[in-house]
Enzyme design. Structure first.
Site, short mmCIF file in Angstrom:
data_model
loop_
_atom_site.label_atom_id
_atom_site.label_comp_id
_atom_site.label_asym_id
_atom_site.label_seq_id
_atom_site.Cartn_x
_atom_site.Cartn_y
_atom_site.Cartn_z
N ARG A 68 0.82 -1.22 0.00
CA ARG A 68 0.00 0.00 0.00
C ARG A 68 0.85 1.26 0.00
O ARG A 68 0.41 2.32 0.50
CB ARG A 68 -0.98 0.02 1.18
CG ARG A 68 -2.07 -1.03 1.09
CD ARG A 68 -3.08 -0.87 2.21
NE ARG A 68 -3.99 -1.99 2.25
CZ ARG A 68 -4.65 -2.40 3.33
NH1 ARG A 68 -4.48 -1.75 4.47
NH2 ARG A 68 -5.47 -3.42 3.29
N ASP A 81 -6.90 -2.98 -7.32
CA ASP A 81 -7.58 -3.62 -6.19
C ASP A 81 -7.78 -5.09 -6.50
O ASP A 81 -7.97 -5.46 -7.67
CB ASP A 81 -8.93 -2.95 -5.93
CG ASP A 81 -9.52 -3.38 -4.60
OD1 ASP A 81 -10.31 -4.35 -4.58
OD2 ASP A 81 -9.18 -2.77 -3.57
N ARG A 107 -3.20 6.49 0.69
CA ARG A 107 -3.78 7.59 1.45
C ARG A 107 -2.82 8.31 2.39
O ARG A 107 -3.14 9.42 2.85
CB ARG A 107 -4.98 7.07 2.24
CG ARG A 107 -6.13 6.61 1.35
CD ARG A 107 -7.26 6.03 2.16
NE ARG A 107 -6.88 4.77 2.79
CZ ARG A 107 -7.68 4.07 3.59
NH1 ARG A 107 -8.88 4.53 3.88
NH2 ARG A 107 -7.27 2.93 4.11
N TYR A 116 -15.06 -12.35 -0.51
CA TYR A 116 -15.79 -11.14 -0.88
C TYR A 116 -16.93 -11.46 -1.84
O TYR A 116 -18.03 -10.90 -1.73
CB TYR A 116 -14.85 -10.12 -1.52
CG TYR A 116 -13.92 -9.43 -0.56
CD1 TYR A 116 -14.33 -8.30 0.14
CD2 TYR A 116 -12.63 -9.90 -0.34
CE1 TYR A 116 -13.47 -7.65 1.02
CE2 TYR A 116 -11.76 -9.26 0.54
CZ TYR A 116 -12.20 -8.14 1.21
OH TYR A 116 -11.35 -7.50 2.09
N ARG A 132 -6.89 12.29 -5.56
CA ARG A 132 -8.20 11.68 -5.34
C ARG A 132 -9.28 12.73 -5.18
O ARG A 132 -10.40 12.57 -5.68
CB ARG A 132 -8.17 10.75 -4.13
CG ARG A 132 -9.51 10.09 -3.89
CD ARG A 132 -9.44 8.85 -3.06
NE ARG A 132 -10.76 8.27 -2.89
CZ ARG A 132 -10.99 7.10 -2.31
NH1 ARG A 132 -9.98 6.37 -1.86
NH2 ARG A 132 -12.22 6.63 -2.19
#
Length: 342
Positions: free
Chosen positions: A23, A73, A27, A147, A36
């Site tokens: 990652r 993703d 963020r 998922y 973003r």
């Protein structure tokens, strides 16, 4: 000439250690947050190939990591298999229809949803120097299937585990379908320019030993075998988070070239128990980077020293947290780059 990371993944125990962070594009970076805010939601960023390429490159420009990990993703695979994918603010991803309620056969595949991801890989690779390895990735079948079955993530994957026990043949069909698409997806990334790929099995730690063999080891072994037939020179990293004492079996039986180690595993134990000479990736605790302080440096050196006698890619035990201070990352990198194997 291959870079330090690619050499290490191919089995060379280098004196210096390559480093990248799971990652690393995301963020915690102000430049990511700015982009973003300009572009919109997460999925829109993934499918804007210029934006996705820019995000992939941001941490390379800032920190000079040895690997650039594709910004995407793991749920792109079920999205291409025909489930609808949305990301809800503060709640995470949602897939519909849930396969606990609907048959796999009800999904209408949309394979063209994979094509923009390949374009992002091409754009990034064209902008990287030869010293930086382009990393592709996919979710492993068990994690992706959790998922797809429940429609969202959960702490214990109870619905999916119950389905796997109650209807193993039906669940096997889901695993097989995900496995087949994942092989094509990884090969597409490699053909677009990925020089190594990682399989993320984020929920591998929730399974019993027997279920781990069936739902983690077996499908990952098939992926590794089929990708390697088509791209024998491309290293494959397997990361079964939470595998614990099952990690050595995973490393031996899946055939991966390198194995990722999460932060819950003692690196001294991993260095002793994993197959001799196998490259290892990990396993610094991302929360220790967040916290900083004097233990950051000593903790990083402990990981480096534990894996000194085998090829080692310095990384975190999972993804870097979104509130991690940039200064803490810089301090960590300074420790890793100053370390040398005696």
């Amino acid at each position: 000439m291959p870079g330090l990371l690619l050499d290490t993944l191919r089995g060379t125990n280098t004196h210096k250690r390559p480093v990248w962070l799971m990652r690393q594009a995301g963020r915690y970076l102000p430049e990511y947050r700015a982009l973003r805010a300009e572009k919109g939601g997460f999925l829109a960023l993934v499918y804007d190939t210029d934006a996705a390429a820019e995000i992939t490159l941001q941490p390379i420009r800032r920190f000079g990591f040895d690997g650039a990990i594709l910004f995407s993703d793991i749920l792109i695979v079920p999205y291409a298999m025909g489930q609808d994918l949305t990301f809800l603010a503060g709640e995470g991803p949602r897939l519909t229809p849930r396969l606990v309620d609907h048959a796999l056969e009800a999904l209408v595949p949309v394979p063209e949803r994979l094509s923009p991801i390949y374009e992002t890989v091409r754009k990034v690779r064209a902008q990287l120097g030869t010293e930086t390895t382009m990393l592709g990735f996919a979710g492993s079948p068990w994690t992706v299937a959790t998922y797809m079955t429940a429609g969202e993530g959960s702490r214990d994957q109870a619905e999916t585990r119950a389905m796997a026990y109650a209807d193993p043949e039906g669940f096997q069909a889901i695993i097989d379908a995900v496995t087949g698409v994942t092989v094509e997806y990884l090969c597409g990334q490699i053909e677009a320019g990925a020089e190594a790929v990682q399989l993320f099995d984020s929920w591998a730690g929730t399974l019993s030993p027997t279920q781990f063999e069936r739902w983690v080891i077996a499908p990952n072994a098939r992926i590794v075998d089929e990708v390697r037939k088509r791209h024998p020179e491309t290293p494959i990293i397997g990361f079964p988070k939470g595998a614990g004492e099952k990690l050595p079996g995973y490393a031996r039986e899946t055939g991966v070239d390198a194995v990722g180690v999460d932060e819950t595993i003692d690196p001294v134990w991993a260095a002793r128990e994993l197959p001799a000479g196998m490259p290892v990736q990990g396993n610094f605790d991302p929360l220790q980077v967040l916290a900083g302080g004097p233990d950051l440096e000593s903790g990083a050196r402990r990981v480096l020293d534990a894996f000194a006698n085998r090829p080692h890619v310095f990384n975190l035990g999972h993804g870097i947290g979104q509130h991690t201070p940039i200064a803490h990352v810089e301090r960590l990198l300074a420790v890793v780059r100053a370390w040398e194997r005696n």
